[in-house]
Write a protein that holds these residues in place. Structure first.
Motif, PDB file in Angstrom:
ATOM      1  N   LYS A  39       0.863  -1.183   0.000  1.00  0.00           N
ATOM      2  CA  LYS A  39       0.000   0.000   0.000  1.00  0.00           C
ATOM      3  C   LYS A  39       0.897   1.231   0.000  1.00  0.00           C
ATOM      4  CE  LYS A  39      -3.807  -2.292   2.427  1.00  0.00           C
ATOM      5  NZ  LYS A  39      -4.641  -2.331   3.661  1.00  0.00           N
ATOM      6  N   LEU A  40       1.186   1.730  -1.184  1.00  0.00           N
ATOM      7  CA  LEU A  40       2.150   2.814  -1.327  1.00  0.00           C
ATOM      8  C   LEU A  40       1.544   4.150  -0.886  1.00  0.00           C
ATOM      9  CD1 LEU A  40       3.670   1.865  -4.801  1.00  0.00           C
ATOM     10  CD2 LEU A  40       4.442   1.173  -2.518  1.00  0.00           C
ATOM     11  N   HIS A  41       2.415   5.012  -0.371  1.00  0.00           N
ATOM     12  CA  HIS A  41       2.033   6.368   0.018  1.00  0.00           C
ATOM     13  C   HIS A  41       3.241   7.258  -0.220  1.00  0.00           C
ATOM     14  CE1 HIS A  41       4.121   4.744   3.539  1.00  0.00           C
ATOM     15  NE2 HIS A  41       4.476   6.002   3.788  1.00  0.00           N
ATOM     16  N   SER A  42       3.068   8.550  -0.067  1.00  0.00           N
ATOM     17  CA  SER A  42       4.196   9.480  -0.233  1.00  0.00           C
ATOM     18  C   SER A  42       4.111  10.568   0.817  1.00  0.00           C
ATOM     19  CB  SER A  42       4.201  10.087  -1.645  1.00  0.00           C
ATOM     20  OG  SER A  42       3.034  10.853  -1.854  1.00  0.00           O
ATOM     21  N   HIS A  43       5.195  11.316   0.953  1.00  0.00           N
ATOM     22  CA  HIS A  43       5.266  12.411   1.911  1.00  0.00           C
ATOM     23  C   HIS A  43       5.688  13.693   1.201  1.00  0.00           C
ATOM     24  CE1 HIS A  43       4.932   9.542   5.197  1.00  0.00           C
ATOM     25  NE2 HIS A  43       5.933   8.850   4.684  1.00  0.00           N
ATOM     26  N   CYS A  44       5.298  14.822   1.778  1.00  0.00           N
ATOM     27  CA  CYS A  44       5.796  16.096   1.253  1.00  0.00           C
ATOM     28  C   CYS A  44       7.215  16.338   1.738  1.00  0.00           C
ATOM     29  CB  CYS A  44       4.878  17.240   1.674  1.00  0.00           C
ATOM     30  SG  CYS A  44       4.874  17.588   3.454  1.00  0.00           S
ATOM     31  N   THR A  45       7.636  15.601   2.771  1.00  0.00           N
ATOM     32  CA  THR A  45       8.997  15.696   3.286  1.00  0.00           C
ATOM     33  C   THR A  45       9.866  14.609   2.659  1.00  0.00           C
ATOM     34  OG1 THR A  45       8.357  14.261   5.134  1.00  0.00           O
ATOM     35  CG2 THR A  45       8.261  16.647   5.502  1.00  0.00           C
ATOM     36  N   GLY A  46      11.178  14.800   2.713  1.00  0.00           N
ATOM     37  CA  GLY A  46      12.100  13.742   2.330  1.00  0.00           C
ATOM     38  C   GLY A  46      12.309  12.797   3.494  1.00  0.00           C
ATOM     39  N   GLN A  47      12.696  11.565   3.219  1.00  0.00           N
ATOM     40  CA  GLN A  47      12.780  10.546   4.257  1.00  0.00           C
ATOM     41  C   GLN A  47      14.047   9.709   4.093  1.00  0.00           C
ATOM     42  OE1 GLN A  47       9.252   7.837   5.570  1.00  0.00           O
ATOM     43  NE2 GLN A  47      10.272   6.710   3.944  1.00  0.00           N
ATOM     44  N   LEU A  48      14.808   9.589   5.164  1.00  0.00           N
ATOM     45  CA  LEU A  48      15.970   8.709   5.186  1.00  0.00           C
ATOM     46  C   LEU A  48      15.617   7.520   6.069  1.00  0.00           C
ATOM     47  CD1 LEU A  48      18.982   8.625   4.142  1.00  0.00           C
ATOM     48  CD2 LEU A  48      19.605   9.275   6.480  1.00  0.00           C
ATOM     49  N   VAL A  49      15.536   6.335   5.480  1.00  0.00           N
ATOM     50  CA  VAL A  49      15.193   5.102   6.200  1.00  0.00           C
ATOM     51  C   VAL A  49      16.488   4.438   6.644  1.00  0.00           C
ATOM     52  CG1 VAL A  49      14.006   2.886   6.095  1.00  0.00           C
ATOM     53  CG2 VAL A  49      13.145   4.832   4.765  1.00  0.00           C
ATOM     54  N   GLY A  57      13.562  -2.380   5.400  1.00  0.00           N
ATOM     55  CA  GLY A  57      13.661  -2.053   3.985  1.00  0.00           C
ATOM     56  C   GLY A  57      12.574  -1.123   3.509  1.00  0.00           C
ATOM     57  N   LEU A  58      12.524  -0.975   2.206  1.00  0.00           N
ATOM     58  CA  LEU A  58      11.616  -0.026   1.576  1.00  0.00           C
ATOM     59  C   LEU A  58      11.127  -0.610   0.258  1.00  0.00           C
ATOM     60  CD1 LEU A  58      10.767   2.973   2.310  1.00  0.00           C
ATOM     61  CD2 LEU A  58      12.309   3.667   0.481  1.00  0.00           C
ATOM     62  N   ALA A  59       9.843  -0.381  -0.028  1.00  0.00           N
ATOM     63  CA  ALA A  59       9.251  -0.808  -1.294  1.00  0.00           C
ATOM     64  C   ALA A  59       8.764   0.417  -2.054  1.00  0.00           C
ATOM     65  CB  ALA A  59       8.083  -1.757  -1.032  1.00  0.00           C
ATOM     66  N   SER A  60       8.887   0.373  -3.382  1.00  0.00           N
ATOM     67  CA  SER A  60       8.319   1.393  -4.251  1.00  0.00           C
ATOM     68  C   SER A  60       7.470   0.682  -5.295  1.00  0.00           C
ATOM     69  CB  SER A  60       9.415   2.221  -4.930  1.00  0.00           C
ATOM     70  OG  SER A  60       9.990   1.500  -6.006  1.00  0.00           O
ATOM     71  N   GLU A  61       7.026   1.419  -6.284  1.00  0.00           N
ATOM     72  CA  GLU A  61       6.229   0.818  -7.348  1.00  0.00           C
ATOM     73  C   GLU A  61       7.036  -0.214  -8.131  1.00  0.00           C
ATOM     74  OE1 GLU A  61       3.654   2.231 -11.301  1.00  0.00           O
ATOM     75  OE2 GLU A  61       4.699   3.697 -10.055  1.00  0.00           O
TER      76      GLU A  61
END
Length: 275
Positions: A39-49, A57-61
Protein backbone atom coordinates in the motif's frame (compact mmCIF):
# COMPACT_ATOMS: atom_id res chain seq x y z
CA UNK A 1 7.13 -18.12 13.31
CA UNK A 2 6.14 -14.60 12.25
CA UNK A 3 6.90 -13.71 8.66
CA UNK A 4 9.89 -11.35 8.29
CA UNK A 5 8.37 -8.64 6.05
CA UNK A 6 5.65 -6.33 7.41
CA UNK A 7 4.80 -2.65 6.80
CA UNK A 8 5.99 -0.21 9.44
CA UNK A 9 3.74 1.76 11.77
CA UNK A 10 4.54 5.26 13.06
CA UNK A 11 4.91 5.85 16.80
CA UNK A 12 1.97 7.66 18.37
CA UNK A 13 2.13 11.42 17.91
CA UNK A 14 4.68 11.47 15.09
CA UNK A 15 3.68 13.50 12.01
CA UNK A 16 6.11 12.79 9.15
CA UNK A 17 4.41 15.37 6.93
CA UNK A 18 4.89 18.46 9.09
CA UNK A 19 6.60 20.85 6.62
CA UNK A 20 7.35 23.39 9.35
CA UNK A 21 9.93 21.20 11.11
CA UNK A 22 13.27 21.29 9.29
CA UNK A 23 14.32 17.86 10.55
CA UNK A 24 12.80 15.26 12.87
CA UNK A 25 13.14 11.51 13.33
CA UNK A 26 11.23 8.54 14.72
CA UNK A 27 12.25 5.18 16.13
CA UNK A 28 10.24 2.51 14.33
CA UNK A 29 10.04 -1.11 15.48
CA UNK A 30 6.29 -1.72 15.20
CA UNK A 31 4.67 -3.31 12.18
CA UNK A 32 1.24 -4.11 10.74
CA UNK A 33 -0.07 -6.73 8.37
CA UNK A 34 1.74 -7.24 5.08
CA UNK A 35 -0.14 -6.22 1.93
CA UNK A 36 0.68 -7.52 -1.53
CA UNK A 37 1.11 -5.42 -3.53
CA UNK A 38 2.33 -2.85 -0.98
CA UNK A 39 0.00 0.00 0.00
CA UNK A 40 2.15 2.81 -1.33
CA UNK A 41 2.03 6.37 0.02
CA UNK A 42 4.20 9.48 -0.23
CA UNK A 43 5.27 12.41 1.91
CA UNK A 44 5.80 16.10 1.25
CA UNK A 45 9.00 15.70 3.29
CA UNK A 46 12.10 13.74 2.33
CA UNK A 47 12.78 10.55 4.26
CA UNK A 48 15.97 8.71 5.19
CA UNK A 49 15.19 5.10 6.20
CA UNK A 50 17.94 3.81 8.51
CA UNK A 51 18.38 0.10 9.22
CA UNK A 52 19.57 -0.49 12.78
CA UNK A 53 18.93 -4.19 13.33
CA UNK A 54 17.32 -7.13 11.56
CA UNK A 55 15.16 -6.93 8.44
CA UNK A 56 14.47 -3.31 7.45
CA UNK A 57 13.66 -2.05 3.99
CA UNK A 58 11.62 -0.03 1.58
CA UNK A 59 9.25 -0.81 -1.29
CA UNK A 60 8.32 1.39 -4.25
CA UNK A 61 6.23 0.82 -7.35
CA UNK A 62 9.20 -0.83 -9.06
CA UNK A 63 11.27 -2.45 -6.31
CA UNK A 64 11.34 -3.78 -2.75
CA UNK A 65 14.75 -3.75 -1.08
CA UNK A 66 16.02 -5.00 2.30
CA UNK A 67 18.92 -3.14 3.91
CA UNK A 68 21.84 -4.37 6.00
CA UNK A 69 22.30 -2.64 9.39
CA UNK A 70 24.26 0.62 9.36
CA UNK A 71 22.90 1.60 5.94
CA UNK A 72 20.05 3.84 4.81
CA UNK A 73 17.91 4.67 1.77
CA UNK A 74 17.05 8.25 0.82
CA UNK A 75 13.43 8.72 -0.32
CA UNK A 76 12.82 12.11 -1.95
CA UNK A 77 9.53 13.97 -1.37
CA UNK A 78 6.66 12.64 -3.45
CA UNK A 79 8.12 9.17 -4.11
CA UNK A 80 5.41 6.53 -3.55
CA UNK A 81 6.75 3.92 -1.14
CA UNK A 82 6.07 1.64 1.83
CA UNK A 83 8.54 0.88 4.62
CA UNK A 84 8.75 -2.63 6.03
CA UNK A 85 10.36 -4.30 9.00
CA UNK A 86 10.70 -7.77 10.50
CA UNK A 87 10.11 -9.05 14.04
CA UNK A 88 12.80 -8.02 16.54
CA UNK A 89 14.10 -5.44 14.05
CA UNK A 90 14.81 -1.76 14.61
CA UNK A 91 14.88 1.25 12.31
CA UNK A 92 15.03 5.03 12.29
CA UNK A 93 13.14 7.35 9.96
CA UNK A 94 14.60 10.82 9.47
CA UNK A 95 12.26 13.36 7.84
CA UNK A 96 13.58 16.53 6.23
CA UNK A 97 11.50 19.53 5.20
CA UNK A 98 10.68 20.01 1.49
CA UNK A 99 12.94 23.08 1.29
CA UNK A 100 15.99 21.32 2.73
CA UNK A 101 15.22 18.09 0.85
CA UNK A 102 15.69 20.02 -2.38
CA UNK A 103 19.44 20.05 -1.61
CA UNK A 104 19.56 16.24 -1.92
CA UNK A 105 19.08 14.21 -5.13
CA UNK A 106 15.54 13.73 -6.42
CA UNK A 107 16.19 10.01 -6.84
CA UNK A 108 16.54 7.35 -4.14
CA UNK A 109 20.04 6.26 -3.15
CA UNK A 110 21.69 4.13 -0.44
CA UNK A 111 24.50 5.12 1.93
CA UNK A 112 26.33 3.69 4.95
CA UNK A 113 26.05 5.66 8.19
CA UNK A 114 28.97 6.49 10.44
CA UNK A 115 28.49 6.25 14.23
CA UNK A 116 28.41 10.08 14.33
CA UNK A 117 25.60 10.21 11.75
CA UNK A 118 23.60 7.61 13.67
CA UNK A 119 24.03 9.57 16.91
CA UNK A 120 22.78 12.71 15.16
CA UNK A 121 19.74 10.93 13.70
CA UNK A 122 18.98 9.60 17.18
CA UNK A 123 19.20 13.16 18.52
CA UNK A 124 16.44 14.25 16.13
CA UNK A 125 14.05 11.63 17.54
CA UNK A 126 13.68 14.12 20.40
CA UNK A 127 12.56 16.96 18.09
CA UNK A 128 8.82 17.51 17.63
CA UNK A 129 8.57 21.30 17.39
CA UNK A 130 9.76 23.79 14.75
CA UNK A 131 13.20 25.37 15.13
CA UNK A 132 15.08 27.97 13.12
CA UNK A 133 18.00 27.23 10.85
CA UNK A 134 20.09 29.68 12.92
CA UNK A 135 19.48 27.88 16.23
CA UNK A 136 21.81 25.30 17.75
CA UNK A 137 19.48 22.52 16.59
CA UNK A 138 19.35 24.11 13.15
CA UNK A 139 23.13 24.08 12.89
CA UNK A 140 23.20 20.41 13.89
CA UNK A 141 20.60 19.71 11.21
CA UNK A 142 22.77 21.47 8.62
CA UNK A 143 25.79 19.30 9.57
CA UNK A 144 23.73 16.10 9.30
CA UNK A 145 22.35 17.17 5.92
CA UNK A 146 25.89 17.78 4.67
CA UNK A 147 27.01 14.37 5.99
CA UNK A 148 24.19 12.73 4.01
CA UNK A 149 25.17 14.72 0.91
CA UNK A 150 28.85 13.77 1.20
CA UNK A 151 28.37 10.07 2.06
CA UNK A 152 29.47 7.76 -0.78
CA UNK A 153 26.43 6.42 -2.61
CA UNK A 154 26.08 2.62 -2.88
CA UNK A 155 24.07 0.46 -5.30
CA UNK A 156 20.43 0.67 -4.30
CA UNK A 157 19.60 -3.01 -4.66
CA UNK A 158 21.48 -4.67 -1.78
CA UNK A 159 18.89 -7.42 -1.32
CA UNK A 160 16.01 -7.04 -3.82
CA UNK A 161 12.73 -8.62 -2.77
CA UNK A 162 10.65 -9.90 -5.70
CA UNK A 163 7.12 -8.89 -6.61
CA UNK A 164 6.34 -12.46 -7.72
CA UNK A 165 4.43 -14.00 -4.76
CA UNK A 166 6.05 -17.43 -5.06
CA UNK A 167 9.56 -16.01 -5.16
CA UNK A 168 8.71 -13.60 -2.35
CA UNK A 169 7.79 -16.64 -0.25
CA UNK A 170 11.21 -18.13 -1.07
CA UNK A 171 12.87 -14.92 0.19
CA UNK A 172 10.91 -15.14 3.45
CA UNK A 173 11.92 -18.77 3.93
CA UNK A 174 15.61 -18.03 3.27
CA UNK A 175 15.58 -15.30 5.92
CA UNK A 176 13.63 -17.43 8.41
CA UNK A 177 15.65 -20.61 7.88
CA UNK A 178 19.15 -19.33 7.13
CA UNK A 179 20.84 -22.72 7.60
CA UNK A 180 18.60 -24.41 5.04
CA UNK A 181 21.16 -25.42 2.42
CA UNK A 182 18.79 -26.38 -0.37
CA UNK A 183 20.00 -26.58 -3.95
CA UNK A 184 18.47 -24.47 -6.71
CA UNK A 185 16.52 -27.53 -7.83
CA UNK A 186 15.07 -28.00 -4.35
CA UNK A 187 13.99 -24.35 -4.12
CA UNK A 188 12.43 -24.60 -7.57
CA UNK A 189 10.60 -27.75 -6.58
CA UNK A 190 9.28 -26.06 -3.41
CA UNK A 191 7.21 -23.70 -5.57
CA UNK A 192 6.44 -26.34 -8.22
CA UNK A 193 8.65 -24.83 -10.90
CA UNK A 194 11.38 -26.24 -13.12
CA UNK A 195 14.95 -25.35 -12.17
CA UNK A 196 15.43 -23.52 -15.48
CA UNK A 197 12.29 -21.40 -15.12
CA UNK A 198 13.08 -20.74 -11.46
CA UNK A 199 16.59 -19.48 -12.27
CA UNK A 200 15.23 -17.24 -15.03
CA UNK A 201 12.58 -15.86 -12.70
CA UNK A 202 15.16 -14.99 -10.05
CA UNK A 203 17.30 -13.09 -12.56
CA UNK A 204 14.27 -11.28 -13.98
CA UNK A 205 12.94 -10.29 -10.54
CA UNK A 206 16.21 -9.45 -8.77
CA UNK A 207 18.87 -8.83 -11.42
CA UNK A 208 21.04 -11.46 -9.70
CA UNK A 209 21.70 -15.17 -9.94
CA UNK A 210 20.05 -17.28 -7.25
CA UNK A 211 23.40 -17.78 -5.49
CA UNK A 212 24.12 -14.04 -5.39
CA UNK A 213 20.59 -13.21 -4.23
CA UNK A 214 20.51 -15.89 -1.53
CA UNK A 215 23.87 -14.69 -0.21
CA UNK A 216 22.55 -11.14 0.20
CA UNK A 217 19.50 -12.41 2.08
CA UNK A 218 21.70 -14.54 4.34
CA UNK A 219 23.83 -11.49 5.11
CA UNK A 220 20.77 -9.76 6.60
CA UNK A 221 20.72 -12.50 9.24
CA UNK A 222 24.50 -12.47 9.58
CA UNK A 223 24.75 -8.74 10.27
CA UNK A 224 21.91 -8.87 12.79
CA UNK A 225 23.54 -11.68 14.75
CA UNK A 226 26.99 -10.08 14.62
CA UNK A 227 25.65 -6.79 15.96
CA UNK A 228 23.77 -8.65 18.69
CA UNK A 229 27.11 -10.04 19.88
CA UNK A 230 27.30 -13.52 18.34
CA UNK A 231 30.79 -14.72 17.43
CA UNK A 232 31.84 -15.26 13.82
CA UNK A 233 31.94 -19.00 14.49
CA UNK A 234 28.39 -19.02 15.88
CA UNK A 235 27.03 -17.04 12.95
CA UNK A 236 28.81 -19.26 10.42
CA UNK A 237 27.23 -22.34 11.98
CA UNK A 238 23.77 -20.72 12.13
CA UNK A 239 23.94 -19.90 8.42
CA UNK A 240 24.98 -23.42 7.46
CA UNK A 241 28.62 -22.75 6.52
CA UNK A 242 30.94 -25.71 6.97
CA UNK A 243 33.75 -23.55 8.39
CA UNK A 244 34.07 -20.02 9.79
CA UNK A 245 36.64 -19.23 7.08
CA UNK A 246 34.07 -19.99 4.35
CA UNK A 247 31.62 -17.59 6.02
CA UNK A 248 34.29 -14.90 6.39
CA UNK A 249 35.16 -15.18 2.68
CA UNK A 250 31.49 -14.87 1.70
CA UNK A 251 31.01 -11.90 4.04
CA UNK A 252 34.02 -10.12 2.54
CA UNK A 253 32.64 -10.61 -0.98
CA UNK A 254 29.50 -8.70 0.01
CA UNK A 255 30.82 -6.02 2.39
CA UNK A 256 34.50 -5.73 1.47
CA UNK A 257 35.54 -6.35 5.09
CA UNK A 258 35.64 -9.15 7.64
CA UNK A 259 32.74 -9.76 10.05
CA UNK A 260 34.94 -8.59 12.92
CA UNK A 261 35.72 -5.30 11.24
CA UNK A 262 32.06 -4.81 10.32
CA UNK A 263 31.05 -5.29 13.95
CA UNK A 264 33.70 -2.80 15.06
CA UNK A 265 32.90 -0.11 12.49
CA UNK A 266 29.11 -0.46 12.46
CA UNK A 267 27.13 1.13 15.26
CA UNK A 268 26.57 -0.93 18.41
CA UNK A 269 22.92 -1.81 18.95
CA UNK A 270 23.05 -2.24 22.72
CA UNK A 271 23.58 1.53 23.00
CA UNK A 272 20.42 2.14 21.00
CA UNK A 273 17.50 2.74 23.42
CA UNK A 274 14.13 1.70 22.01
CA UNK A 275 12.40 1.27 25.36
Amino acid sequence: MAQPFHPTEWPVGFDPDDPNIIMQAARVDRFGELSRPPKLHSHCTGQLVVSVLGVVGLASEHWRIALPPASAIWTPPGLAHEGFIGPNSKSLYLHISPEWSAELPNEPFRIMLTPMMLAMVRHFTQIRNPFSAQSHTGRLARVLLEEIELAPQLPLNFAPLPSNPQLFHVAEKIVEHSALGWTVAQWANSIEMSERNFSRLVVRETGMSFGQWRLRLLMLTATRRLLEGDTTETVAQALGYETPSAFIAAFKRVFGMTPGRYRTEAFVTDTYPFD
